[in-house]
Design an enzyme around this catalytic site. Structure first.
Site, PDB file in Angstrom:
ATOM      1  N   TYR A   1      -1.119  -3.238  -0.144  1.00 54.43           N
ATOM      2  CA  TYR A   1      -1.706  -3.355  -1.477  1.00 54.43           C
ATOM      3  C   TYR A   1      -3.200  -3.068  -1.455  1.00 54.43           C
ATOM      4  O   TYR A   1      -3.848  -3.100  -0.429  1.00 54.43           O
ATOM      5  CB  TYR A   1      -1.374  -4.653  -2.187  1.00 54.43           C
ATOM      6  N   GLU A   2      -3.713  -2.736  -2.644  1.00 55.47           N
ATOM      7  CA  GLU A   2      -5.080  -2.236  -2.828  1.00 55.47           C
ATOM      8  C   GLU A   2      -5.326  -0.934  -2.064  1.00 55.47           C
ATOM      9  O   GLU A   2      -6.438  -0.640  -1.637  1.00 55.47           O
ATOM     10  CB  GLU A   2      -6.125  -3.289  -2.430  1.00 55.47           C
ATOM     11  N   GLY A   3      -4.282  -0.153  -1.913  1.00 61.59           N
ATOM     12  CA  GLY A   3      -4.389   1.139  -1.242  1.00 61.59           C
ATOM     13  C   GLY A   3      -3.903   1.064   0.185  1.00 61.59           C
ATOM     14  O   GLY A   3      -4.451   0.336   1.006  1.00 61.59           O
TER      15      GLY A   3
END
Length: 596
Positions: free
Chosen positions: A441-443
């Site tokens: 998550y968050e890239g």
């Protein structure tokens, strides 16, 4: 159940002995951020995380969140809501927020040790207040005055929480594909309609209201990422004068059943004509969202660090107690039936790997947070510019490397336990499961790699890299003749030179073939992380020699640094070879032949 003890001594060493944080904060005008105040924050943060959050970690994993389909509401695990109330009462929610919105006004870096403690103690719980900080930053930088007045005060106080609503069922990284619509109303508000997925803390029972920051398209928006706008959409309607109204048109469709972080509510949110307000300029929402995203990426890096540290603490304790066989060089504890497994070289390999990545990673993560403060508050314009370039360069490295190392360290810890690590009793398998999401998550790591090499190096001409290389050279010059770090200077200089050479080599190949960037990106990112950590380990040894720390602490830093340079830094050789091999071996196989 795994245990947690906040590593206060190493946190203090990083802040005060290596980073000289007190002097840095005073220079930037943070008069209240004295060492006494910061140490009090550390001690109280340790008490809260050790005694309130850590005991809830196992029950959060076992019970998880529940979703009432009839009401569309989410209930958190037992004890989570009460812990949040203590968090708010303790003033932790606004620790680093501006005083004009009810915060305590401490520098960003002063809150980083608390963030690490929270993540180590109870990662799932920590996800609930996590995105409130990102929402706060986005509204401070991009919101209108009335939006800051109405939404920021309850966010900063912790009475409300925030979310970041980007992903849709058909689009994740490629936000240009999103379909959520925003239709303007005569009163200046917008009706938001669409579905968002993977929304962390999308609903819960902690607070009366949740402030969703939502990406959507206006009716006349251009196609692609240039047609995205950002909207603030509260769960309960809020008028521009601050009046709280009825339930808004946003409802939880479901919560995800996940590999880990069971105590964190990951929601599908359905927006059906929900009232929202434009944040910033129309069709410029991606810029505002990146304010949240970059804050969140550094924060997720700290999640990997916290999990690594907790895993190491428990594996170390177990390795000192678990008796198995005798040392190959002869019995070390002849009075016992067998030696503790910490005498065995392979167990030491795993423990030292974790120790070197945790303590070096702590320096790298805390320094990135300090750069955020410098970029915003330094009295020197050139220093602000350099700090901004360097934190942009370091953000994908911190996010990706600390989380990848989090997966590695939690699995090393599990391995130290043997079969006992695989069962739930000791709590180590939970740490390994929880760590896996941090690389996603968050890239994802791949996205961070492309951001680093494609944007921060190629598009921005390596401005941040040059700052970091300058830091390495300055350190090497300052410590020429320093016997304490002499053994690290030559290999550090060599790696800095190779780092620059590889960067130029990839850039030259990419001119002829753009796939060379994608082919080299992952290895470039990991290579960068290992060289950066070598710098921090050399600085750590130098700082420890001049500190008031006991000799045993100093010896621990020296020997761990030697282990890192001898055993971990050579990983760069493989990454360099992979980069130099080019894109051909990755792209030659036709897609339809992968299964033949």
């Amino acid at each position: 159940m795994s245990q947690y003890k906040a590593p206060l001594r190493d946190m203090q060493f990083v802040l005060f002995d290596v980073l000289d944080a007190e002097a840095q904060f005073q220079r930037m005008g943070f008069d209240d951020a004295s060492r006494d105040v910061l140490e009090a924050v550390l001690e109280e943060g340790a008490r809260f995380t050790e005694t309130v959050l850590a005991p809830l970690n196992e029950i959060g994993d076992r019970v998880g969140c529940s979703h009432d389909k009839a009401t569309g509401t989410v209930t958190t695990p037992p004890g989570f809501k009460q812990a949040y109330a203590q968090y708010v009462d303790g003033g932790w929610a606004g620790l680093t927020s501006p005083p004009e919105f009810g915060g305590q006004g401490l520098p960003h870096a002063a809150g980083v040790p608390l963030k690490e403690m929270i993540d180590a103690a109870n990662l799932a719980w920590g996800n609930f207040p996590l995105l409130s900080h990102g929402a706060t930053e986005a509204l401070i930088q991009h919101g209108e005055d009335w939006q800051r007045e109405v939404f920021l005060k309850p966010l900063v106080e912790g009475r409300w929480t925030g979310t970041m609503c980007l992903t849709e069922p058909h689009c994740g990284t490629d936000l240009g594909l999103l379909k959520t619509r925003a239709v303007p109303n005569d009163d200046g508000s917008y009706d938001i309609t669409g579905t968002k997925i993977f929304i962390t803390a999308g609903d819960h029972d902690f607070t009366d209201n949740i402030i969703h920051l939502v990406l959507a398209r206006l009716p006349d928006a251009p196609a692609g990422s240039k047609g995205i706008s950002l909207f603030v959409v509260p769960k309960i309607r809020v008028a521009p004068d601050g009046t709280v109204g009825e339930a808004n048109g946003v409802r939880v469709g479901s919560i995800e059943h996940k590999m880990g972080i069971h105590g964190s509510a990951t929601c599908v949110l359905n927006f059906d004509g929900a009232q929202g307000y434009l944040v910033g300029q129309a069709n410029k929402g991606l810029m505002a969202m990146f304010t949240m995203m970059n804050t969140a990426r550094l924060a997720v890096g700290l999640q990997g660090l916290g999990l690594s540290d907790r895993a190491l603490q428990n594996a170390l304790a177990y390795s000192r107690e678990r008796l198995q066989m005798r040392a190959l060089s002869g019995a070390k504890f002849p009075d016992k039936a067998a030696d503790p497994i910490i005498v065995h070289p392979d167990v030491r390999r795993m423990l030292l790997t974790c120790k070197s990545l945790v303590e070096g990673g702590r320096l790298m993560g805390y320094h990135a947070a300090l750069l955020v403060d410098i970029a915003h508050h330094s009295p020197d314009a050139d220093e602000r510019k350099q700090a901004d370039a360097l934190v942009g360069f370091m953000t994908p490295i911190v996010k990706a490397c600390l989380t990848e190392w989090g997966v590695e360290c939690t699995y090393h810890a599990l391995q130290c336990y043997g079969g006992h690590g695989y069962i739930a009793e000791h709590g180590i398998e939970q740490l390994a499961r929880d760590a896996r999401i941090t690389t996603l998550y968050e890239g994802t790591t791949g996205i961070q790699a492309l951001d680093l090499l494609g944007r921060k190096v190629m598009q921005l001409q390596g401005a941040g890299l040059q700052v970091f290389l300058g830091m390495i050279e300055t350190f090497c010059q300052e410590h020429t003749g320093n016997a304490a770090v002499a053994e690290f200077i030559a290999p550090l200089r060599d790696k800095a030179g190779e780092w620059q050479r590889l960067t130029m080599q990839v850039g030259q190949r990419a001119v002829a073939n753009p796939d060379e960037v994608g082919a080299a990106a992952y290895d470039y990112l990991m290579y960068s992380g290992y060289v950066a950590l070598a710098y921090w380990w050399a600085r750590s040894v130098a700082a420890s020699e001049n500190s008031t720390q006991p000799e045993g602490f100093k010896a621990g830093k020296r020997e761990t640094a030697r282990f890192y340079f001898a055993r971990i830094l050579p990983r760069t050789l493989g990454h360099a070879a992979a980069m130099e091999s080019g894109a051909a071996s990755l792209m030659a196989l036709d897609a339809e032949r992968f299964d033949t």
